[in-house]
Enzyme design. Sequence first.
Site, PDB file in Angstrom:
ATOM      1  N   GLY A  37     -41.083 -18.703  43.049  1.00 56.67           N
ATOM      2  CA  GLY A  37     -41.109 -19.958  42.305  1.00 56.67           C
ATOM      3  C   GLY A  37     -41.216 -19.701  40.818  1.00 56.67           C
ATOM      4  O   GLY A  37     -41.831 -18.729  40.384  1.00 56.67           O
ATOM      5  N   THR A  38     -40.579 -20.567  40.063  1.00 61.87           N
ATOM      6  CA  THR A  38     -40.731 -20.493  38.611  1.00 61.87           C
ATOM      7  C   THR A  38     -40.957 -21.917  38.128  1.00 61.87           C
ATOM      8  O   THR A  38     -40.459 -22.866  38.724  1.00 61.87           O
ATOM      9  CB  THR A  38     -39.461 -19.955  37.916  1.00 61.87           C
ATOM     10  OG1 THR A  38     -38.368 -20.787  38.283  1.00 61.87           O
ATOM     11  CG2 THR A  38     -39.161 -18.534  38.279  1.00 61.87           C
ATOM     12  N   GLY A  39     -41.694 -22.040  37.097  1.00 59.91           N
ATOM     13  CA  GLY A  39     -41.925 -23.385  36.558  1.00 59.91           C
ATOM     14  C   GLY A  39     -42.694 -23.245  35.273  1.00 59.91           C
ATOM     15  O   GLY A  39     -43.679 -22.522  35.212  1.00 59.91           O
ATOM     16  N   GLY A  40     -42.208 -23.930  34.246  1.00 61.54           N
ATOM     17  CA  GLY A  40     -42.896 -23.857  32.970  1.00 61.54           C
ATOM     18  C   GLY A  40     -42.968 -22.414  32.519  1.00 61.54           C
ATOM     19  O   GLY A  40     -41.971 -21.711  32.495  1.00 61.54           O
ATOM     20  N   ASP A  58     -53.642 -33.471  40.130  1.00 62.73           N
ATOM     21  CA  ASP A  58     -52.210 -33.244  40.372  1.00 62.73           C
ATOM     22  C   ASP A  58     -51.960 -33.040  41.869  1.00 62.73           C
ATOM     23  O   ASP A  58     -51.253 -32.118  42.281  1.00 62.73           O
ATOM     24  CB  ASP A  58     -51.715 -32.041  39.566  1.00 62.73           C
ATOM     25  CG  ASP A  58     -50.189 -32.019  39.436  1.00 62.73           C
ATOM     26  OD1 ASP A  58     -49.552 -33.069  39.695  1.00 62.73           O
ATOM     27  OD2 ASP A  58     -49.639 -30.965  39.094  1.00 62.73           O
ATOM     28  N   LYS A  65     -49.413 -15.203  40.493  1.00 67.04           N
ATOM     29  CA  LYS A  65     -48.906 -16.139  39.495  1.00 67.04           C
ATOM     30  C   LYS A  65     -48.916 -15.392  38.162  1.00 67.04           C
ATOM     31  O   LYS A  65     -49.963 -14.886  37.738  1.00 67.04           O
ATOM     32  CB  LYS A  65     -49.842 -17.355  39.465  1.00 67.04           C
ATOM     33  CG  LYS A  65     -49.354 -18.516  38.660  1.00 67.04           C
ATOM     34  CD  LYS A  65     -50.152 -19.754  39.038  1.00 67.04           C
ATOM     35  CE  LYS A  65     -49.961 -20.879  38.071  1.00 67.04           C
ATOM     36  NZ  LYS A  65     -50.682 -22.084  38.489  1.00 67.04           N
TER      37      LYS A  65
HETATM   38  C1  6BB Z   1     -48.503 -19.077  47.144  1.00 66.22           C
HETATM   39  C2  6BB Z   1     -49.043 -19.654  45.929  1.00 66.22           C
HETATM   40  C3  6BB Z   1     -50.402 -19.557  45.663  1.00 66.22           C
HETATM   41  O1  6BB Z   1     -46.935 -20.517  45.257  1.00 66.22           O
HETATM   42  C4  6BB Z   1     -42.483 -22.367  44.974  1.00 66.22           C
HETATM   43  C5  6BB Z   1     -43.830 -22.287  44.311  1.00 66.22           C
HETATM   44  C6  6BB Z   1     -49.249 -18.406  48.101  1.00 66.22           C
HETATM   45  C7  6BB Z   1     -47.222 -19.081  47.663  1.00 66.22           C
HETATM   46  C8  6BB Z   1     -46.182 -18.188  49.765  1.00 66.22           C
HETATM   47  C9  6BB Z   1     -45.169 -19.113  49.964  1.00 66.22           C
HETATM   48  C10 6BB Z   1     -44.129 -18.870  50.848  1.00 66.22           C
HETATM   49  C11 6BB Z   1     -44.128 -17.685  51.565  1.00 66.22           C
HETATM   50  C12 6BB Z   1     -45.125 -16.764  51.378  1.00 66.22           C
HETATM   51  C13 6BB Z   1     -46.151 -17.011  50.480  1.00 66.22           C
HETATM   52  C14 6BB Z   1     -50.925 -20.129  44.524  1.00 66.22           C
HETATM   53  N1  6BB Z   1     -50.166 -20.784  43.659  1.00 66.22           N
HETATM   54  C15 6BB Z   1     -48.839 -20.926  43.879  1.00 66.22           C
HETATM   55  C16 6BB Z   1     -48.269 -20.374  45.018  1.00 66.22           C
HETATM   56  C17 6BB Z   1     -46.169 -21.450  44.561  1.00 66.22           C
HETATM   57  C18 6BB Z   1     -44.785 -21.496  45.191  1.00 66.22           C
HETATM   58  C19 6BB Z   1     -44.857 -22.128  46.567  1.00 66.22           C
HETATM   59  C20 6BB Z   1     -43.464 -22.191  47.176  1.00 66.22           C
HETATM   60  N2  6BB Z   1     -42.584 -22.912  46.300  1.00 66.22           N
HETATM   61  N3  6BB Z   1     -48.465 -18.045  49.097  1.00 66.22           N
HETATM   62  N4  6BB Z   1     -47.237 -18.459  48.853  1.00 66.22           N
HETATM   63  F1  6BB Z   1     -45.192 -20.248  49.284  1.00 66.22           F
END
Ligand code: 6BB
Length: 631
Positions: free
Chosen positions: A20-23, A134, A42
């Site tokens: 994921g990307t954002g900001g 949020d 992150k």
């Molecule tokens: C996080 C996570 C923890 O993800 C884009 C933004 C923790 C994401 C993860 C997953 C899928 C598969 C495996 C692991 C804290 N902050 C942000 C986080 C942000 C992304 C979520 C998916 N969409 N595990 N995962 F999301």
Amino acid sequence: MALGDYEEILKYYELHETIGTGGFAKVKLARHHLTGEKVAIKIMDKIALGDDLPRVKVEIDAMKNLSHQHICQLYHVVETRKKIFMVLEYCPGGELFDYIISKDRLSEQETRSFFRQIVSAMAYIHSQGYAHRDLKPENLLIDGNHNLKLIDFGLCAKPKGGLDYCLSTCCGSPAYAAPELIQGKAYIGSEADIWSMGVLLYALLCGFLPFDDDNVMGVFRKIMKGKYSVPKWLSPSSALLLSQMLQVDPKKRITVNNLLSHPWLMQGYSDAVQWQSKCTLAHLDEDCVAELSVFHQQSRESMLELISQWKYDQISATYLLLHSKKGRGKGVSLRVPPPLKGHGSTTPPAALKPDQAVTQREMPGCSQLPTVFGSMEFPAASSAPEESPPERLILKAHKKKQPSSHAAELEDRELPPSTPVTRKVSSKQDENKENNRTQPAGRKRQQLEAQVPNTPFQRCTGLAFLFSIFTNDPGEGTESLLSRSLAVDSDLHPAQVGSSQRKRKAKIFGSLERGLDKVITMLTPGKKRRYTRDGPRKLKAHYNVTTTQLFNPDQVLSDIMAVLTQKHVEYVLSGYSLCCQWEQGMVSLAFELEVCQLGAAGALGVRRRRLRGDAWLYKRLVEDILSSCQL
Ligand code: 6BB
């Protein structure tokens, strides 16, 4: 220079793909060397953050103070000159948002099970004097046990005088914002959170938002009126609960205390929602402490003392990850990090500069601690490099023409150096030049330069910005269907909109960083496999995968690409994966579509993944794309 920014994190973790990307942040998956546990990292760029850096500090402070079974656990914070890395709990189920849309909507029973967890997390957060501000299904992740974990505390607030003190910053996503908040009135954080929980509950039960419109002005108008439709499948008890939460007057809104034992939440349960934390860090697990003591040749007492400092360093991370491993019934054992030499190494900077190689005994954060190999697991040696050694990879990567920032944004993928991928780009400006219908089949390996137009990457950000365009609203019916849906990139907070100068700077740095980031990820073993296959990847059926009746992957890919072009979606093809970007005006979305093979029978599927942008807009666009394909 910038590799040095990653050097520190690579001492402890093997970095994998960006999810994921954002900001000014991106999230990467990773693996902790010592425990072998998966984590999410992150990554924030301090230069790009500029004046918004304090917001990250707020998030880190909040996450250090909040430890709960339904809050994503912070393990480790690494700060370098230019970057901040937050190492967080791994939640393989992804976003609750994707789960809802994959099922259209959830049953009342499943909603209740999830909603009890949300109420538990929110009651705990409020009990600690915080408001999240949020709350939305994109900020709830599903862990390996199908439990929810709340993320993203960047907008949270802890009023100095307690939670009953008023807040004034207008933040969060428009669709989930309480009426008092969008009116710019002083508001109580916990009351605004209850409203957002009501919107969230509605989205779980209905699969769409209660206050939605073709333009944001319309969304705000509906929120202020507090009128929403009650679909026929909602039970009277669900409708009653929603009406208690979606009260325009915050003083008439139900409180979190009253939710804990609300009849709707109690149906099928004998106990009220348990909101107290089960993750108290006061009591340390003896087995984990013992393993750490042996590993570092420390007495139990001094190890206890070191862990109890909770510095969110390598010691905290190792303890917390070991504890989580134990919770999953796995052995409480630490292992030797993979060898440092050659391609199998997970420490590219060390491989780049062998004189600076980090050894087990020099692990930072443990520098004062000697290491023995007493009870450690010795994993099988990392697989030998299939291709060139890291040094060569770096050279190749440096030689490569720097893509435009736009292209680089799209291209934050792991490209194995000796496996150049076919990259095709479709753009609305240049449709004829790049005929995307050309031979997806056979995928000859050619190194192409992506011809992505260097379009400005402006993004509309959050409520504060929306207020500013309130008066300039183009009015209803003047834009296309998609652009008229939520005209906001909800991943960004108003505070993330910097001066144009800072944005330009961020863009230049961002582009370089991304190139470098790619190099770092390229060096991570395991990621090569994905692109060296001739056919599509084999994946298990998952809720993010749309099944097809088709058996020819190239035909499916061609079909999708044709529809993408028709809908003015830019894409970069790599293997059977399409990294897509769509933008209209201030709104932009980035997502991935991948043709994959499901099971042995050979039936094909299309895996989708949102990388950036408003989730509901993404839902509409991807639904539109996939329904236009001959799947
Ligand atoms: C996080 C996570 C923890 O993800 C884009 C933004 C923790 C994401 C993860 C997953 C899928 C598969 C495996 C692991 C804290 N902050 C942000 C986080 C942000 C992304 C979520 C998916 N969409 N595990 N995962 F999301």
